[in-house]
Design an enzyme around this catalytic site. Structure first.
Site, mmCIF file in Angstrom:
data_model
loop_
_atom_site.group_PDB
_atom_site.id
_atom_site.type_symbol
_atom_site.label_atom_id
_atom_site.label_comp_id
_atom_site.label_asym_id
_atom_site.label_seq_id
_atom_site.Cartn_x
_atom_site.Cartn_y
_atom_site.Cartn_z
ATOM 1 N N LYS A 94 -8.533 -10.501 1.866
ATOM 2 C CA LYS A 94 -8.791 -9.601 2.744
ATOM 3 C C LYS A 94 -10.162 -9.898 3.006
ATOM 4 O O LYS A 94 -11.334 -9.966 2.258
ATOM 5 C CB LYS A 94 -8.795 -8.290 2.958
ATOM 6 C CG LYS A 94 -8.964 -7.334 3.065
ATOM 7 C CD LYS A 94 -7.952 -5.967 3.251
ATOM 8 C CE LYS A 94 -8.833 -4.127 4.053
ATOM 9 N NZ LYS A 94 -8.885 -3.194 3.731
ATOM 10 N N LYS B 113 -13.326 6.758 10.351
ATOM 11 C CA LYS B 113 -13.539 7.844 8.277
ATOM 12 C C LYS B 113 -14.938 8.127 8.607
ATOM 13 O O LYS B 113 -15.400 8.281 9.305
ATOM 14 C CB LYS B 113 -14.272 6.076 7.475
ATOM 15 C CG LYS B 113 -13.272 5.563 6.920
ATOM 16 C CD LYS B 113 -13.632 4.312 6.173
ATOM 17 C CE LYS B 113 -12.515 2.653 6.176
ATOM 18 N NZ LYS B 113 -11.102 3.758 5.302
ATOM 19 N N ARG C 43 -4.059 -4.509 5.466
ATOM 20 C CA ARG C 43 -2.599 -5.583 5.942
ATOM 21 C C ARG C 43 -2.515 -6.111 7.010
ATOM 22 O O ARG C 43 -0.953 -6.980 7.101
ATOM 23 C CB ARG C 43 -1.504 -4.469 5.767
ATOM 24 C CG ARG C 43 -1.818 -3.630 6.719
ATOM 25 C CD ARG C 43 -0.771 -1.975 6.255
ATOM 26 N NE ARG C 43 -1.634 -1.469 5.162
ATOM 27 C CZ ARG C 43 -0.934 0.099 5.212
ATOM 28 N NH1 ARG C 43 0.679 0.666 4.636
ATOM 29 N NH2 ARG C 43 -2.152 0.790 4.295
HETATM 30 N N1 BES Z 1 -10.861 -0.412 3.056
HETATM 31 C C1 BES Z 1 -10.085 0.689 2.972
HETATM 32 C C2 BES Z 1 -9.584 1.361 1.379
HETATM 33 C C3 BES Z 1 -10.304 1.493 1.170
HETATM 34 C C4 BES Z 1 -11.140 2.614 0.236
HETATM 35 C C5 BES Z 1 -11.511 0.108 -0.396
HETATM 36 C C6 BES Z 1 -11.939 3.163 -0.717
HETATM 37 C C7 BES Z 1 -12.377 0.940 -0.974
HETATM 38 C C8 BES Z 1 -12.741 1.586 -1.790
HETATM 39 C C9 BES Z 1 -8.398 0.674 3.494
HETATM 40 O O1 BES Z 1 -8.862 -0.046 4.847
HETATM 41 C C10 BES Z 1 -8.204 1.584 4.271
HETATM 42 O O2 BES Z 1 -9.008 2.195 4.427
HETATM 43 N N2 BES Z 1 -6.846 2.037 3.900
HETATM 44 C C11 BES Z 1 -6.785 3.781 4.160
HETATM 45 C C12 BES Z 1 -4.938 3.500 4.573
HETATM 46 C C13 BES Z 1 -4.452 4.528 5.050
HETATM 47 C C14 BES Z 1 -5.078 5.014 6.666
HETATM 48 C C15 BES Z 1 -2.612 3.971 5.334
HETATM 49 C C16 BES Z 1 -6.551 4.225 3.062
HETATM 50 O O3 BES Z 1 -6.542 4.207 2.213
HETATM 51 O O4 BES Z 1 -6.724 5.652 3.269
HETATM 52 ZN ZN ZN Z 2 -9.410 1.066 6.801
HETATM 53 ZN ZN ZN Z 3 -9.823 -1.707 4.478
#
Ligand code: BES
Ligand code: ZN
Ligand code: ZN
Length: 483
Positions: A250, A262, A336
Protein backbone atom coordinates in the site's frame (compact mmCIF):
# COMPACT_ATOMS: atom_id res chain seq x y z
CA UNK A 1 29.62 2.33 10.62
CA UNK A 2 31.40 -0.80 9.54
CA UNK A 3 30.63 -4.28 10.86
CA UNK A 4 33.44 -6.75 10.38
CA UNK A 5 35.21 -9.86 11.62
CA UNK A 6 38.37 -8.74 13.34
CA UNK A 7 40.89 -10.27 15.71
CA UNK A 8 43.43 -7.44 15.95
CA UNK A 9 43.88 -4.68 18.50
CA UNK A 10 41.07 -4.33 21.05
CA UNK A 11 38.70 -1.40 20.55
CA UNK A 12 38.00 1.20 23.26
CA UNK A 13 34.71 -0.53 24.17
CA UNK A 14 33.89 -4.20 24.62
CA UNK A 15 30.62 -5.99 25.21
CA UNK A 16 30.69 -8.59 27.98
CA UNK A 17 27.65 -10.80 28.45
CA UNK A 18 26.82 -13.30 31.13
CA UNK A 19 23.93 -15.65 31.88
CA UNK A 20 21.85 -15.16 35.01
CA UNK A 21 23.46 -16.42 38.25
CA UNK A 22 26.28 -18.16 36.39
CA UNK A 23 29.98 -17.46 36.35
CA UNK A 24 31.07 -15.87 33.05
CA UNK A 25 32.96 -18.20 30.74
CA UNK A 26 35.93 -17.57 28.49
CA UNK A 27 36.77 -14.05 29.71
CA UNK A 28 40.30 -12.79 30.19
CA UNK A 29 41.22 -12.73 33.88
CA UNK A 30 40.81 -8.98 34.40
CA UNK A 31 37.25 -9.01 33.03
CA UNK A 32 36.39 -12.28 34.77
CA UNK A 33 37.28 -10.67 38.09
CA UNK A 34 35.33 -7.55 37.27
CA UNK A 35 32.15 -9.50 36.58
CA UNK A 36 32.48 -11.96 39.45
CA UNK A 37 33.16 -9.05 41.86
CA UNK A 38 29.99 -7.34 40.65
CA UNK A 39 28.10 -10.61 41.15
CA UNK A 40 29.56 -11.10 44.65
CA UNK A 41 28.51 -7.55 45.60
CA UNK A 42 25.03 -8.16 44.20
CA UNK A 43 25.54 -5.37 41.66
CA UNK A 44 24.93 -7.65 38.70
CA UNK A 45 22.64 -10.65 38.50
CA UNK A 46 22.70 -11.25 34.75
CA UNK A 47 18.95 -10.72 34.32
CA UNK A 48 18.02 -10.35 30.66
CA UNK A 49 18.91 -6.86 29.44
CA UNK A 50 20.45 -5.67 32.72
CA UNK A 51 23.12 -3.20 31.55
CA UNK A 52 26.16 -1.64 33.26
CA UNK A 53 28.83 0.53 31.68
CA UNK A 54 32.20 0.43 33.44
CA UNK A 55 35.43 2.32 32.80
CA UNK A 56 38.43 0.01 33.18
CA UNK A 57 40.73 1.36 35.89
CA UNK A 58 43.73 3.27 34.59
CA UNK A 59 42.74 2.86 30.91
CA UNK A 60 40.57 4.75 28.44
CA UNK A 61 38.64 1.51 27.78
CA UNK A 62 35.03 0.73 28.68
CA UNK A 63 33.21 -2.53 29.18
CA UNK A 64 29.50 -2.76 28.62
CA UNK A 65 28.22 -5.61 30.78
CA UNK A 66 24.81 -7.00 29.80
CA UNK A 67 22.82 -9.88 31.30
CA UNK A 68 21.57 -12.67 29.05
CA UNK A 69 18.89 -14.04 31.40
CA UNK A 70 18.48 -17.75 32.07
CA UNK A 71 20.74 -20.10 30.18
CA UNK A 72 18.81 -22.11 27.59
CA UNK A 73 16.13 -19.43 27.17
CA UNK A 74 18.04 -16.97 24.98
CA UNK A 75 16.52 -16.42 21.51
CA UNK A 76 18.04 -14.80 18.43
CA UNK A 77 15.63 -11.89 18.79
CA UNK A 78 16.98 -11.38 22.31
CA UNK A 79 20.51 -11.42 20.91
CA UNK A 80 19.43 -8.58 18.59
CA UNK A 81 18.14 -6.66 21.60
CA UNK A 82 21.38 -7.15 23.56
CA UNK A 83 23.48 -6.06 20.59
CA UNK A 84 21.18 -3.06 20.10
CA UNK A 85 21.61 -2.06 23.75
CA UNK A 86 25.39 -2.41 23.45
CA UNK A 87 25.55 -0.28 20.31
CA UNK A 88 23.33 2.39 21.85
CA UNK A 89 25.55 2.40 24.95
CA UNK A 90 28.68 2.71 22.77
CA UNK A 91 27.08 5.62 20.87
CA UNK A 92 26.39 7.33 24.19
CA UNK A 93 30.00 6.77 25.31
CA UNK A 94 31.12 8.27 21.98
CA UNK A 95 33.70 5.53 21.50
CA UNK A 96 35.04 4.85 18.01
CA UNK A 97 34.77 1.06 18.15
CA UNK A 98 33.00 -1.81 19.88
CA UNK A 99 34.16 -5.42 20.20
CA UNK A 100 31.58 -8.18 20.41
CA UNK A 101 32.46 -11.83 21.14
CA UNK A 102 29.61 -13.83 19.54
CA UNK A 103 30.66 -17.09 21.25
CA UNK A 104 29.47 -15.57 24.56
CA UNK A 105 25.85 -15.86 23.37
CA UNK A 106 25.99 -19.67 23.44
CA UNK A 107 25.23 -22.32 20.83
CA UNK A 108 23.56 -20.60 17.90
CA UNK A 109 24.38 -21.64 14.35
CA UNK A 110 27.14 -19.16 13.40
CA UNK A 111 25.42 -17.84 10.23
CA UNK A 112 22.19 -17.10 12.14
CA UNK A 113 24.14 -15.37 14.88
CA UNK A 114 26.22 -13.33 12.43
CA UNK A 115 23.13 -12.18 10.54
CA UNK A 116 21.26 -11.21 13.71
CA UNK A 117 24.22 -9.27 15.12
CA UNK A 118 24.79 -7.37 11.87
CA UNK A 119 21.09 -6.48 11.61
CA UNK A 120 20.84 -5.20 15.17
CA UNK A 121 24.16 -3.33 15.19
CA UNK A 122 23.31 -1.29 12.11
CA UNK A 123 19.64 -0.77 12.95
CA UNK A 124 20.37 0.39 16.50
CA UNK A 125 22.35 3.29 15.05
CA UNK A 126 19.52 4.41 12.71
CA UNK A 127 18.16 7.90 13.40
CA UNK A 128 15.93 10.16 11.35
CA UNK A 129 17.47 13.57 11.93
CA UNK A 130 18.06 14.96 8.45
CA UNK A 131 15.76 17.94 9.12
CA UNK A 132 17.49 18.97 12.38
CA UNK A 133 19.75 21.98 11.92
CA UNK A 134 22.08 20.66 14.58
CA UNK A 135 22.86 17.01 14.00
CA UNK A 136 25.19 14.92 16.08
CA UNK A 137 27.48 12.82 13.94
CA UNK A 138 27.73 9.35 15.49
CA UNK A 139 31.31 8.57 16.48
CA UNK A 140 31.03 4.77 16.38
CA UNK A 141 33.04 3.71 13.33
CA UNK A 142 33.34 -0.03 13.68
CA UNK A 143 31.68 -2.99 15.35
CA UNK A 144 34.02 -5.98 15.42
CA UNK A 145 32.96 -9.57 15.75
CA UNK A 146 35.89 -11.23 17.47
CA UNK A 147 35.35 -14.74 16.31
CA UNK A 148 37.03 -17.79 14.89
CA UNK A 149 35.41 -17.45 11.50
CA UNK A 150 33.37 -20.35 10.14
CA UNK A 151 32.87 -20.86 6.43
CA UNK A 152 29.32 -19.58 6.05
CA UNK A 153 29.79 -16.54 8.28
CA UNK A 154 30.94 -13.94 5.70
CA UNK A 155 27.86 -14.51 3.50
CA UNK A 156 25.53 -14.37 6.52
CA UNK A 157 27.20 -11.17 7.64
CA UNK A 158 26.70 -9.65 4.20
CA UNK A 159 23.07 -10.76 4.30
CA UNK A 160 22.55 -9.19 7.74
CA UNK A 161 24.06 -5.92 6.53
CA UNK A 162 21.95 -5.92 3.37
CA UNK A 163 18.82 -6.51 5.45
CA UNK A 164 19.71 -3.75 7.90
CA UNK A 165 20.42 -1.28 5.11
CA UNK A 166 17.15 -2.22 3.39
CA UNK A 167 15.22 -1.85 6.66
CA UNK A 168 16.82 1.56 7.27
CA UNK A 169 15.72 2.57 3.78
CA UNK A 170 12.14 1.53 4.57
CA UNK A 171 12.27 3.42 7.86
CA UNK A 172 13.46 6.57 6.12
CA UNK A 173 10.78 6.36 3.41
CA UNK A 174 8.13 6.22 6.15
CA UNK A 175 9.73 8.94 8.28
CA UNK A 176 10.00 11.43 5.43
CA UNK A 177 7.02 13.78 5.71
CA UNK A 178 4.26 13.65 3.11
CA UNK A 179 5.19 17.08 1.70
CA UNK A 180 8.51 15.51 0.62
CA UNK A 181 7.58 11.86 0.06
CA UNK A 182 5.05 12.38 -2.72
CA UNK A 183 4.09 9.61 -5.17
CA UNK A 184 6.65 11.00 -7.66
CA UNK A 185 9.34 11.05 -4.97
CA UNK A 186 8.51 7.51 -3.87
CA UNK A 187 8.88 6.46 -7.51
CA UNK A 188 12.25 8.23 -7.71
CA UNK A 189 13.36 6.44 -4.53
CA UNK A 190 12.36 3.10 -6.04
CA UNK A 191 14.33 3.92 -9.20
CA UNK A 192 17.40 4.81 -7.15
CA UNK A 193 17.00 1.57 -5.18
CA UNK A 194 16.82 -0.36 -8.47
CA UNK A 195 19.99 1.30 -9.79
CA UNK A 196 22.04 0.32 -6.78
CA UNK A 197 20.59 -3.17 -6.27
CA UNK A 198 20.14 -4.53 -9.77
CA UNK A 199 16.36 -4.38 -9.81
CA UNK A 200 14.52 -3.43 -13.01
CA UNK A 201 12.18 -0.57 -12.15
CA UNK A 202 9.38 0.74 -14.36
CA UNK A 203 7.26 3.75 -13.43
CA UNK A 204 3.81 4.08 -15.01
CA UNK A 205 2.29 7.54 -15.12
CA UNK A 206 -1.34 8.54 -15.18
CA UNK A 207 -2.08 7.96 -18.86
CA UNK A 208 -0.95 4.35 -18.66
CA UNK A 209 -2.71 3.78 -15.33
CA UNK A 210 -5.93 5.03 -16.96
CA UNK A 211 -5.36 2.92 -20.06
CA UNK A 212 -5.01 -0.21 -17.91
CA UNK A 213 -8.48 0.47 -16.52
CA UNK A 214 -7.35 1.01 -12.93
CA UNK A 215 -10.50 2.92 -12.00
CA UNK A 216 -10.44 2.05 -8.30
CA UNK A 217 -6.85 3.32 -7.95
CA UNK A 218 -7.60 6.46 -9.99
CA UNK A 219 -10.73 7.25 -7.94
CA UNK A 220 -8.62 7.50 -4.80
CA UNK A 221 -5.82 9.41 -6.55
CA UNK A 222 -8.05 11.88 -8.36
CA UNK A 223 -8.30 14.78 -5.91
CA UNK A 224 -4.61 15.37 -5.27
CA UNK A 225 -2.35 17.77 -7.14
CA UNK A 226 0.46 15.28 -6.49
CA UNK A 227 -0.29 12.84 -9.30
CA UNK A 228 -0.18 9.04 -8.86
CA UNK A 229 2.50 6.60 -10.01
CA UNK A 230 2.40 2.85 -10.47
CA UNK A 231 5.78 1.52 -9.40
CA UNK A 232 6.87 -1.89 -10.75
CA UNK A 233 10.10 -3.52 -9.50
CA UNK A 234 11.24 -6.76 -11.16
CA UNK A 235 13.76 -9.37 -10.07
CA UNK A 236 14.18 -12.48 -12.25
CA UNK A 237 16.51 -14.65 -10.21
CA UNK A 238 15.08 -18.00 -11.35
CA UNK A 239 14.39 -17.76 -15.10
CA UNK A 240 13.68 -21.52 -15.31
CA UNK A 241 10.95 -21.42 -12.69
CA UNK A 242 7.34 -20.47 -13.47
CA UNK A 243 6.81 -19.34 -9.92
CA UNK A 244 6.43 -15.55 -9.60
CA UNK A 245 5.89 -14.01 -6.18
CA UNK A 246 4.20 -10.60 -6.20
CA UNK A 247 4.81 -8.27 -3.25
CA UNK A 248 2.13 -5.59 -3.35
CA UNK A 249 2.56 -2.66 -0.94
CA UNK A 250 0.00 0.00 0.00
CA UNK A 251 1.49 3.30 -1.11
CA UNK A 252 -0.71 6.09 0.23
CA UNK A 253 1.90 8.81 0.66
CA UNK A 254 -0.79 10.63 2.61
CA UNK A 255 -4.26 9.64 3.81
CA UNK A 256 -6.45 12.55 4.90
CA UNK A 257 -9.47 10.24 4.77
CA UNK A 258 -10.82 12.10 1.75
CA UNK A 259 -14.36 13.45 2.10
CA UNK A 260 -14.84 10.97 5.00
CA UNK A 261 -12.18 13.16 6.57
CA UNK A 262 -10.14 12.01 9.58
CA UNK A 263 -9.93 14.04 12.78
CA UNK A 264 -6.58 15.87 13.21
CA UNK A 265 -5.19 13.33 15.69
CA UNK A 266 -5.87 10.52 13.22
CA UNK A 267 -4.31 12.49 10.36
CA UNK A 268 -1.13 13.46 12.19
CA UNK A 269 0.88 10.39 11.32
CA UNK A 270 -0.80 9.39 8.07
CA UNK A 271 2.50 9.97 6.29
CA UNK A 272 3.07 6.37 7.47
CA UNK A 273 0.33 5.11 5.14
CA UNK A 274 2.96 3.99 2.62
CA UNK A 275 4.55 1.65 5.18
CA UNK A 276 3.62 -1.36 3.02
CA UNK A 277 5.24 0.25 -0.03
CA UNK A 278 8.36 1.01 2.03
CA UNK A 279 8.56 -2.65 3.12
CA UNK A 280 8.31 -3.79 -0.51
CA UNK A 281 10.94 -1.31 -1.78
CA UNK A 282 13.22 -2.38 1.09
CA UNK A 283 12.66 -6.09 0.51
CA UNK A 284 13.36 -5.70 -3.23
CA UNK A 285 16.62 -3.90 -2.36
CA UNK A 286 17.82 -6.83 -0.23
CA UNK A 287 16.56 -9.42 -2.74
CA UNK A 288 18.52 -7.70 -5.51
CA UNK A 289 21.60 -7.10 -3.40
CA UNK A 290 21.76 -10.77 -2.34
CA UNK A 291 20.82 -11.96 -5.87
CA UNK A 292 18.18 -14.38 -4.53
CA UNK A 293 17.42 -17.25 -6.93
CA UNK A 294 13.69 -16.42 -7.06
CA UNK A 295 11.31 -14.49 -9.29
CA UNK A 296 9.80 -11.57 -7.43
CA UNK A 297 7.87 -8.53 -8.60
CA UNK A 298 7.17 -5.58 -6.29
CA UNK A 299 4.15 -3.40 -7.06
CA UNK A 300 3.13 -0.10 -5.48
CA UNK A 301 0.12 1.98 -6.52
CA UNK A 302 1.32 5.28 -5.07
CA UNK A 303 -1.07 8.20 -4.52
CA UNK A 304 -2.56 10.62 -1.98
CA UNK A 305 -6.09 10.48 -0.58
CA UNK A 306 -7.15 14.14 -0.64
CA UNK A 307 -10.11 16.46 -0.99
CA UNK A 308 -11.08 18.60 -3.98
CA UNK A 309 -14.12 19.34 -6.13
CA UNK A 310 -13.44 16.23 -8.17
CA UNK A 311 -12.88 13.93 -5.18
CA UNK A 312 -14.60 10.54 -5.09
CA UNK A 313 -17.56 10.47 -2.74
CA UNK A 314 -19.31 8.11 -0.34
CA UNK A 315 -22.10 6.55 -2.40
CA UNK A 316 -20.15 6.51 -5.66
CA UNK A 317 -20.08 3.28 -7.64
CA UNK A 318 -16.74 2.73 -9.32
CA UNK A 319 -15.17 0.07 -11.54
CA UNK A 320 -11.88 -1.76 -11.13
CA UNK A 321 -9.20 -3.25 -13.35
CA UNK A 322 -10.39 -6.73 -12.32
CA UNK A 323 -13.90 -5.88 -13.58
CA UNK A 324 -15.84 -5.90 -10.31
CA UNK A 325 -17.90 -2.84 -9.40
CA UNK A 326 -17.51 -1.25 -5.98
CA UNK A 327 -19.84 0.90 -3.93
CA UNK A 328 -17.85 3.44 -1.91
CA UNK A 329 -19.17 3.33 1.66
CA UNK A 330 -16.38 5.46 3.08
CA UNK A 331 -13.58 7.30 1.26
CA UNK A 332 -11.23 6.58 4.17
CA UNK A 333 -11.27 2.87 3.25
CA UNK A 334 -9.10 3.83 0.26
CA UNK A 335 -6.20 1.43 0.68
CA UNK A 336 -8.18 -1.61 -0.40
CA UNK A 337 -9.24 0.21 -3.59
CA UNK A 338 -5.68 1.01 -4.63
CA UNK A 339 -4.49 -2.48 -3.62
CA UNK A 340 -7.31 -4.24 -5.50
CA UNK A 341 -6.10 -2.76 -8.79
CA UNK A 342 -2.44 -3.34 -7.90
CA UNK A 343 -3.19 -7.03 -7.25
CA UNK A 344 -5.03 -7.38 -10.56
CA UNK A 345 -2.09 -5.70 -12.30
CA UNK A 346 0.34 -8.14 -10.61
CA UNK A 347 -1.63 -11.18 -11.77
CA UNK A 348 -2.66 -10.09 -15.27
CA UNK A 349 0.34 -8.03 -16.39
CA UNK A 350 3.22 -9.51 -14.36
CA UNK A 351 1.91 -13.11 -14.31
CA UNK A 352 2.14 -13.48 -10.54
CA UNK A 353 1.56 -17.05 -9.35
CA UNK A 354 1.58 -16.13 -5.64
CA UNK A 355 0.42 -12.85 -4.13
CA UNK A 356 1.37 -11.15 -0.89
CA UNK A 357 0.00 -7.75 0.01
CA UNK A 358 1.27 -5.63 2.88
CA UNK A 359 -0.58 -2.54 4.04
CA UNK A 360 -1.29 -0.09 6.85
CA UNK A 361 -4.88 -0.99 6.15
CA UNK A 362 -7.13 -0.86 9.22
CA UNK A 363 -7.21 0.90 12.57
CA UNK A 364 -8.86 -2.33 13.73
CA UNK A 365 -5.52 -4.20 13.43
CA UNK A 366 -3.95 -1.61 15.72
CA UNK A 367 -6.79 -1.98 18.22
CA UNK A 368 -6.65 -5.79 18.15
CA UNK A 369 -2.90 -6.48 18.25
CA UNK A 370 -1.27 -3.15 19.18
CA UNK A 371 2.24 -2.57 17.87
CA UNK A 372 3.38 -6.14 18.61
CA UNK A 373 1.91 -8.49 15.99
CA UNK A 374 1.07 -7.94 12.34
CA UNK A 375 -2.36 -9.35 11.46
CA UNK A 376 -2.31 -11.95 8.70
CA UNK A 377 -4.94 -13.54 6.47
CA UNK A 378 -3.85 -16.51 4.39
CA UNK A 379 -5.71 -18.47 1.71
CA UNK A 380 -3.16 -21.27 1.65
CA UNK A 381 -1.77 -23.19 4.62
CA UNK A 382 1.50 -24.14 3.01
CA UNK A 383 2.26 -20.57 1.91
CA UNK A 384 1.34 -19.44 5.42
CA UNK A 385 3.83 -22.00 6.75
CA UNK A 386 6.54 -20.36 4.64
CA UNK A 387 5.58 -16.97 6.03
CA UNK A 388 5.70 -18.32 9.60
CA UNK A 389 9.21 -19.63 9.00
CA UNK A 390 10.26 -16.29 7.43
CA UNK A 391 8.87 -14.38 10.42
CA UNK A 392 10.70 -16.69 12.80
CA UNK A 393 13.97 -15.92 11.03
CA UNK A 394 13.36 -12.17 11.10
CA UNK A 395 12.00 -11.98 14.65
CA UNK A 396 9.00 -10.02 13.35
CA UNK A 397 5.78 -11.29 14.91
CA UNK A 398 2.65 -12.29 12.98
CA UNK A 399 -0.79 -13.46 14.05
CA UNK A 400 -3.18 -15.28 11.72
CA UNK A 401 -6.85 -14.26 11.76
CA UNK A 402 -9.77 -16.37 10.48
CA UNK A 403 -11.58 -15.57 7.26
CA UNK A 404 -14.54 -17.96 7.23
CA UNK A 405 -17.13 -17.39 4.48
CA UNK A 406 -19.59 -16.06 7.09
CA UNK A 407 -17.60 -12.82 7.11
CA UNK A 408 -18.34 -12.22 3.43
CA UNK A 409 -21.67 -10.53 4.29
CA UNK A 410 -19.50 -7.60 5.40
CA UNK A 411 -18.65 -6.90 1.75
CA UNK A 412 -22.22 -7.00 0.48
CA UNK A 413 -23.61 -4.09 -1.48
CA UNK A 414 -27.21 -3.60 -2.60
CA UNK A 415 -26.15 -1.84 -5.76
CA UNK A 416 -22.67 -3.06 -6.77
CA UNK A 417 -20.62 -6.28 -6.67
CA UNK A 418 -18.82 -5.20 -3.49
CA UNK A 419 -18.77 -2.42 -0.93
CA UNK A 420 -15.51 -1.00 0.46
CA UNK A 421 -16.79 -0.90 4.05
CA UNK A 422 -18.93 -3.20 6.13
CA UNK A 423 -21.70 -2.00 8.36
CA UNK A 424 -20.97 -1.15 12.01
CA UNK A 425 -17.23 -1.73 11.51
CA UNK A 426 -17.56 -5.40 12.45
CA UNK A 427 -14.28 -7.37 12.09
CA UNK A 428 -12.62 -4.46 10.27
CA UNK A 429 -9.31 -6.18 9.57
CA UNK A 430 -10.92 -9.39 8.27
CA UNK A 431 -13.41 -7.47 6.12
CA UNK A 432 -10.62 -5.43 4.49
CA UNK A 433 -8.61 -8.59 3.80
CA UNK A 434 -11.59 -10.42 2.33
CA UNK A 435 -12.25 -7.46 0.06
CA UNK A 436 -8.75 -7.87 -1.37
CA UNK A 437 -9.14 -11.64 -1.74
CA UNK A 438 -11.95 -10.92 -4.24
CA UNK A 439 -9.20 -9.71 -6.61
CA UNK A 440 -6.69 -12.56 -6.18
CA UNK A 441 -8.18 -14.83 -8.88
CA UNK A 442 -7.68 -17.92 -6.67
CA UNK A 443 -3.90 -17.48 -6.46
CA UNK A 444 -2.32 -18.52 -3.14
CA UNK A 445 -2.47 -15.29 -1.17
CA UNK A 446 -1.13 -13.70 2.01
CA UNK A 447 -2.40 -10.45 3.47
CA UNK A 448 -0.37 -8.55 6.09
CA UNK A 449 -2.03 -5.64 7.90
CA UNK A 450 0.76 -3.55 9.44
CA UNK A 451 -1.38 -0.61 10.65
CA UNK A 452 -0.13 -1.34 14.19
CA UNK A 453 3.45 -2.36 13.45
CA UNK A 454 4.69 0.04 10.74
CA UNK A 455 5.07 2.86 13.22
CA UNK A 456 6.09 3.06 16.85
CA UNK A 457 5.90 5.89 19.35
CA UNK A 458 8.56 4.39 21.62
CA UNK A 459 12.25 3.77 21.16
CA UNK A 460 13.20 0.06 21.08
CA UNK A 461 16.49 -1.73 21.69
CA UNK A 462 17.41 -1.69 18.02
CA UNK A 463 14.97 0.88 16.73
CA UNK A 464 14.08 4.51 17.19
CA UNK A 465 10.66 6.16 17.36
CA UNK A 466 8.87 6.43 14.02
CA UNK A 467 8.90 4.11 11.02
CA UNK A 468 9.93 0.56 11.96
CA UNK A 469 10.65 -0.91 8.53
CA UNK A 470 8.39 -3.81 9.52
CA UNK A 471 8.24 -6.49 6.87
CA UNK A 472 11.46 -5.92 4.94
CA UNK A 473 13.21 -8.87 6.55
CA UNK A 474 10.18 -11.18 6.63
CA UNK A 475 9.39 -10.54 2.96
CA UNK A 476 13.02 -11.20 2.06
CA UNK A 477 13.06 -14.53 3.90
CA UNK A 478 9.77 -15.50 2.25
CA UNK A 479 11.18 -14.71 -1.21
CA UNK A 480 14.27 -16.75 -0.37
CA UNK A 481 12.11 -19.85 0.01
CA UNK A 482 10.38 -19.18 -3.31
CA UNK A 483 13.09 -20.19 -5.76
N1 BES B 1 -4.70 4.24 6.71
C1 BES B 1 -5.84 3.90 7.46
C2 BES B 1 -5.59 2.82 8.51
C3 BES B 1 -4.63 3.15 9.64
C4 BES B 1 -5.13 3.54 10.85
C5 BES B 1 -3.27 2.98 9.48
C6 BES B 1 -4.27 3.79 11.90
C7 BES B 1 -2.40 3.24 10.52
C8 BES B 1 -2.91 3.63 11.73
C9 BES B 1 -6.94 3.38 6.54
O1 BES B 1 -6.94 3.90 5.26
C10 BES B 1 -8.24 3.73 7.16
O2 BES B 1 -8.49 4.87 7.37
N2 BES B 1 -9.04 2.72 7.46
C11 BES B 1 -10.31 2.89 8.07
C12 BES B 1 -11.30 1.96 7.38
C13 BES B 1 -12.73 2.19 7.77
C14 BES B 1 -13.24 3.51 7.22
C15 BES B 1 -13.54 1.05 7.24
C16 BES B 1 -10.21 2.55 9.54
O3 BES B 1 -9.49 1.60 9.89
O4 BES B 1 -10.82 3.22 10.34
ZN1 ZN C 1 -7.99 5.74 5.07
ZN1 ZN D 1 -5.06 4.58 4.53
Amino acid sequence: MEIKIYQGEPEPARLVTCFQDLEPVGLPQELHELVTDMQANDEFKGKFGETHTIRLKGTPRHVIVIGLGKQGELTLEQVRKIVGKAVKAALKLKTSGLDIFPAEFGDFAPPHLARAIAEAAELAAYKFDSYKSERQQPTLESVNLVWAESQEVPLALAEGKALATATSLARRLVNEPANKMTPAQLAAEAEAMGESNNIEVEILEEDRIQALGMEAFMSVARASTNRPRLIVMRHRGAPESDRMLALVGKGLTYDSGGLSIKPTEGMAFMKCDMGGAAAVVGAMAAIGEMKLPANVVGIVAACENMIAGNAYKPGDIIGSMGGKTIEVGNTDAEGRLTLADAITYAIREEKASHVLDIATLTGAALIALGDVHTAVLASDDSLFGELEYAAELSGEKIWRLPHDPEYKVLLKSDVADLRNTGTQRLAGTIAAGLFLQEFTEEKPWLHLDIAGTAWTSKEGDYSDKGGTGWGVRTLYHLAKQNG
